[in-house]
Design an enzyme around this catalytic site. Structure first.
Site, short mmCIF file in Angstrom:
data_model
loop_
_atom_site.label_atom_id
_atom_site.label_comp_id
_atom_site.label_asym_id
_atom_site.label_seq_id
_atom_site.Cartn_x
_atom_site.Cartn_y
_atom_site.Cartn_z
N ILE A 1 37.49 38.26 107.86
CA ILE A 1 37.56 37.16 106.88
C ILE A 1 38.15 35.92 107.52
O ILE A 1 37.70 34.80 107.27
CB ILE A 1 38.40 37.59 105.65
N ASP B 1 52.21 38.41 118.25
CA ASP B 1 52.46 39.50 117.32
C ASP B 1 53.51 39.00 116.32
O ASP B 1 54.67 38.75 116.69
CB ASP B 1 52.98 40.72 118.07
N PHE C 1 46.16 35.83 106.88
CA PHE C 1 45.31 37.02 106.82
C PHE C 1 45.92 38.21 107.57
O PHE C 1 45.59 39.35 107.27
CB PHE C 1 43.94 36.74 107.47
N ALA C 2 46.73 37.92 108.59
CA ALA C 2 47.15 38.96 109.53
C ALA C 2 47.82 40.13 108.81
O ALA C 2 48.90 39.98 108.24
CB ALA C 2 48.09 38.37 110.57
N SER D 1 44.81 41.27 97.33
CA SER D 1 43.76 42.27 97.12
C SER D 1 43.73 42.73 95.68
O SER D 1 44.76 42.77 94.98
CB SER D 1 44.04 43.48 98.03
N TYR E 1 48.93 50.54 101.59
CA TYR E 1 48.27 49.24 101.81
C TYR E 1 48.34 48.40 100.54
O TYR E 1 48.75 47.24 100.56
CB TYR E 1 46.80 49.43 102.22
N LYS F 1 50.48 44.65 99.46
CA LYS F 1 49.96 43.44 98.82
C LYS F 1 50.79 43.09 97.58
O LYS F 1 51.08 41.92 97.31
CB LYS F 1 48.48 43.61 98.47
N GLY G 1 43.70 57.89 97.60
CA GLY G 1 43.99 56.46 97.49
C GLY G 1 42.88 55.66 96.84
O GLY G 1 43.08 54.51 96.48
#
Length: 336
Positions: free
Chosen positions: A13, A59, A81-82, A125, A150, A154, A297
């Site tokens: 993205i 990083d 985005f990372a 998300s 995950y 978010k 999940g």
């Protein structure tokens, strides 16, 4: 010319958003640690736009490197985005996800606070909604306990940004993506996961290309018309353009509150079997697939109500599912 930092800017993205930023007239600086991307993407962005973005291999988990970057670069906004992004992997390696996705966000926001920087766009998300009670999902839907680490990163990320906006002079927008797919029309950039794909479409295209022997469809006993899970698949170029709209909203001070969030999808849900059929129709490729057990999940169904994003961002999707799938296949063939 406004200078925009794009973290994870060589990812799927991120790279498409860099192209749209450059096409709109922004100067772009990319930070990427190449953990799930390739330096070749930088050259491919340049082929599309004619301008090579500045690039820093950093990083974001290393706080002193983040500080050093901001010591030597002046920016007008950040699109972040990372992050690690695979649901299944996050269930297996939760601590890696919390360290990477939360730590990097905190370090960026600390630098913004210390330097009185503004304009932050967060890659969020639809997983923040969990299994929503009503479909399509509106921004008024409650966030639920996340189904995966995950998804939890978010949710926590949005909470951190909201608290930061209250305490400091930050203005931020979280874009809650549904399922990005497709590739740029030039076929110079697209989705290129390292190793075994965690998302449906790369696995579809790799199966069609003979790289993967068989596509696994995780579960056919969901409460849907054909028993397979439903998602809202949005062309990545449409998604990239939503970031431009959100950025311009912040730069022009059109935001109504210091922290806003918008659903970014097509407003239409497609089941896994419908996607397989659409891919076969769009590309004339037959897919070898089998039904297997559900994946931990995963939720039953998620698709967006995009009314607010359409109105407030003056943005809407333009590309169809078939166009997105065809572009994914053209991109896959180029990789062979």
């Amino acid at each position: 010319m406004k200078k925009i930092l794009v973290t994870g800017g060589l990812g799927f993205i991120g790279s498409h958003t860099v192209v749209e930023l450059q096409n709109t007239g922004f100067e772009v600086i990319i930070i990427d640690d190449l953990s799930n991307s390739s330096i070749d993407v930088l050259e491919n962005i340049t082929k599309i736009t004619g301008t090579q973005p500045a690039f820093h291999n950093i990083d974001l988990r290393i706080k002193k490197d983040v500080k050093n970057f901001f010591d030597t670069n002046k920016i007008d906004g950040i699109i972040h985005f990372a992050a690690f992004k695979a649901v299944g992997e996050s269930v297996q390696n939760p601590l890696d996800y919390y360290e990477n996705n939360i730590g990097s966000l905190v370090y960026l926001l600390q630098e913004m606070r210390d330097r009185n920087l503004d304009n932050f766009i967060f890659s969020s998300s639809c997983t923040v909604y969990g299994q929503a009670d009503e479909l399509p999902i509106t921004e008024n839907a409650p966030t639920k306990p996340a189904e995966s680490p995950y998804g939890n990163t978010k949710q926590i990320g949005e909470e951190i940004i909201r608290d930061t906006c209250k305490a400091n002079s930050l203005n931020a927008i979280a874009l809650r993506y549904f399922n990005p797919i497709g590739a740029h029309d030039s076929v110079h950039i697209g989705e290129l996961p390292l190793g075994v794909p965690q998302n449906l479409i790369p696995y579809v295209t790799q199966t069609a290309a003979g790289i993967r022997e068989q596509l696994s469809v995780f579960g056919d006993d969901y409460d849907t018309a054909d028993g397979t899970a439903i998602r809202d698949y949005i062309h990545v170029v449409d998604l990239a353009k939503a970031h431009i709209a959100a950025l311009q909203r912040l730069l022009e001070k059109n935001n109504k509150t210091s922290f806003e969030f918008f659903n970014v999808g097509t407003g239409k849900g497609s089941s896994v079997l419908e996607v397989i059929k659409a891919f076969e129709n769009a590309t004339d490729q037959k897919l070898n697939y089998k039904i297997v057990g559900r994946r931990e999940g995963d939720i039953t169904a998620a698709y967006a109500d995009t009314t607010i994003a359409n109105k407030e961002l003056n943005w809407k999707t333009e590309k169809t599912l078939e166009e997105a799938l065809n572009s994914s296949w053209e991109w896959q063939k180029k990789q062979l």
